[in-house]
Structures are given as C-alpha cells and as structure tokens.
Design an enzyme around this catalytic site. Sequence first.
Site: not given
Length: 71
Positions: A38-42
């Site tokens: 779940i790409p929360c770095h975006r």
Amino acid sequence: MPYDQTTTYSALAAQVGHPTAIRAVASAIGRNPLLMIIPCHRVYRKDGQIGGYRGGLELKQTLHQLETQTK
C-alpha cells in the site's frame, strides 16, 4: 495509487468525504503495516513537502526518486 503518482493528505481526506480530517488521514497512513504494498510513500503534504513516513524520510525520498527515474 498508481505508480509514479502522488497525492496529498488533504486530497485523501477530501476523497473520503472528510476534508478537515487531514490529521486522521495522516495518522491512518502512518499506521500502514504494508509500506510497499500500500504505497503510502506517494502521499505528501499540501505544500509539497515530503511529510512523514513510517519507514523513514530517507526511504520515502529514495522510493520517490526510483519511481520518477524509471517512468
């Protein structure tokens, strides 16, 4: 969130129908145990700053750089 795209905490709060719940959104993202799935770095701050990241700011910057270099 699609590869190489970013959003803001405030935009996510608005998407879920609670535009003033920015801190709640940031807190929920901060508890994400699946950082790479779940790409929360975006997700960034509204002012364009990097914001926080459970895996560390250096990793967040590195992931963003890798994604923008491989498009």
